[in-house]
Design a protein around this motif. Structure first.
Motif, PDB file in Angstrom:
ATOM      1  N   PHE A  23       0.872  -1.250   0.172  1.00  0.00           N
ATOM      2  CA  PHE A  23       0.147   0.006  -0.133  1.00  0.00           C
ATOM      3  C   PHE A  23       0.808   1.201  -0.119  1.00  0.00           C
ATOM      4  N   ALA A  24       1.809   1.382   0.887  1.00  0.00           N
ATOM      5  CA  ALA A  24       2.699   2.337   0.886  1.00  0.00           C
ATOM      6  C   ALA A  24       3.284   2.577  -0.471  1.00  0.00           C
ATOM      7  N   THR A  25       4.015   1.508  -1.101  1.00  0.00           N
ATOM      8  CA  THR A  25       4.647   1.882  -2.271  1.00  0.00           C
ATOM      9  C   THR A  25       3.789   2.253  -3.655  1.00  0.00           C
ATOM     10  N   HIS A  26       2.485   1.920  -3.252  1.00  0.00           N
ATOM     11  CA  HIS A  26       1.309   2.390  -4.217  1.00  0.00           C
ATOM     12  C   HIS A  26       0.953   3.759  -4.145  1.00  0.00           C
ATOM     13  N   GLY A  27       1.363   4.280  -2.790  1.00  0.00           N
ATOM     14  CA  GLY A  27       1.126   5.844  -2.555  1.00  0.00           C
ATOM     15  C   GLY A  27       2.449   6.583  -2.850  1.00  0.00           C
ATOM     16  N   ALA A  28       3.537   5.732  -2.748  1.00  0.00           N
ATOM     17  CA  ALA A  28       4.753   6.511  -3.003  1.00  0.00           C
ATOM     18  C   ALA A  28       4.944   6.670  -4.635  1.00  0.00           C
ATOM     19  N   ALA A  29       4.522   5.692  -5.337  1.00  0.00           N
ATOM     20  CA  ALA A  29       4.291   5.785  -6.775  1.00  0.00           C
ATOM     21  C   ALA A  29       3.594   7.120  -7.575  1.00  0.00           C
ATOM     22  N   ALA A  30       2.605   7.260  -6.597  1.00  0.00           N
ATOM     23  CA  ALA A  30       1.780   8.460  -7.076  1.00  0.00           C
ATOM     24  C   ALA A  30       2.251   9.805  -6.672  1.00  0.00           C
ATOM     25  N   LEU A  31       2.790   9.770  -5.460  1.00  0.00           N
ATOM     26  CA  LEU A  31       3.125  10.789  -4.928  1.00  0.00           C
ATOM     27  C   LEU A  31       4.415  11.367  -5.374  1.00  0.00           C
ATOM     28  N   PHE A  32       5.317  10.522  -5.773  1.00  0.00           N
ATOM     29  CA  PHE A  32       6.814  10.891  -6.362  1.00  0.00           C
ATOM     30  C   PHE A  32       7.034  10.579  -7.572  1.00  0.00           C
ATOM     31  N   GLY A  33       5.953  10.073  -8.412  1.00  0.00           N
ATOM     32  CA  GLY A  33       6.156   9.663  -9.569  1.00  0.00           C
ATOM     33  C   GLY A  33       7.302   8.560  -9.954  1.00  0.00           C
ATOM     34  N   VAL A  34       7.080   7.612  -9.110  1.00  0.00           N
ATOM     35  CA  VAL A  34       8.272   6.701  -9.288  1.00  0.00           C
ATOM     36  C   VAL A  34       7.754   5.203  -9.402  1.00  0.00           C
ATOM     37  N   PHE A  35       8.550   4.112  -9.778  1.00  0.00           N
ATOM     38  CA  PHE A  35       7.966   2.846  -9.891  1.00  0.00           C
ATOM     39  C   PHE A  35       7.017   2.733 -11.369  1.00  0.00           C
ATOM     40  N   GLY A  36       7.292   3.732 -11.990  1.00  0.00           N
ATOM     41  CA  GLY A  36       6.573   3.736 -13.653  1.00  0.00           C
ATOM     42  C   GLY A  36       5.362   4.329 -13.483  1.00  0.00           C
TER      43      GLY A  36
END
Length: 140
Positions: A23-36
């Motif tokens: 869940f945290a990586t899902h949020g980080a991806a959208a907040l910081f534009g990471v993980f594609g």
């Protein structure tokens, strides 16, 4: 005590840690534009706020701090996402792409009711001492 009951606390902790991390990586991806993923615009409702809840709520659940409250908030945010974003497209999650939202919602609801399991920060003595001080009766 059966083998499955013997390891229940530890398996719940592993479940909590994995779900919180995902869940945290899902949020980080959208907040910081990471993980594609593409970065969401700051403070835009509901995408930025949902991503913030995902990152912070996921981290709190993962480390086991305020687990029940963070899990309940995370569960509610995913239920909101399912009913406002996904269900408009079709009734079933397999049709509307809402499987992740539905699974996260129910996984966090389970964590909210079962608690943190083993290896949670909230189980450390420093947090137990604060909890016991709040429950002491006032003597006059």
């Amino acid at each position: 005590m059966t083998l499955l009951e013997r390891w229940q606390d530890q398996v719940l902790a592993v479940f909590r840690i994995v779900v919180g991390f995902l869940f945290a990586t899902h949020g980080a991806a959208a907040l910081f534009g990471v993980f594609g993923d593409e970065k969401v615009q700051a403070f835009v409702w509901p995408s930025w706020w949902a991503s913030a809840i995902q990152l912070v709520g996921g981290l709190f659940v993962m480390v086991g701090l305020g687990t029940r409250y963070a899990a309940l908030l995370s569960s509610g945010s995913m239920a909101y996402a399912y009913f406002t974003v996904h269900q408009a497209g079709a009734l079933l999650p397999v049709q509307n792409g809402g499987e992740k939202a539905a699974l996260f919602s129910f996984a966090f609801l389970l964590i909210a009711f079962l608690g943190s399991g083993a290896w949670a920060l909230e189980r450390l003595p420093v947090f137990k001492a604060q909890e016991s001080r709040q429950l002491e009766p006032v003597t006059e």
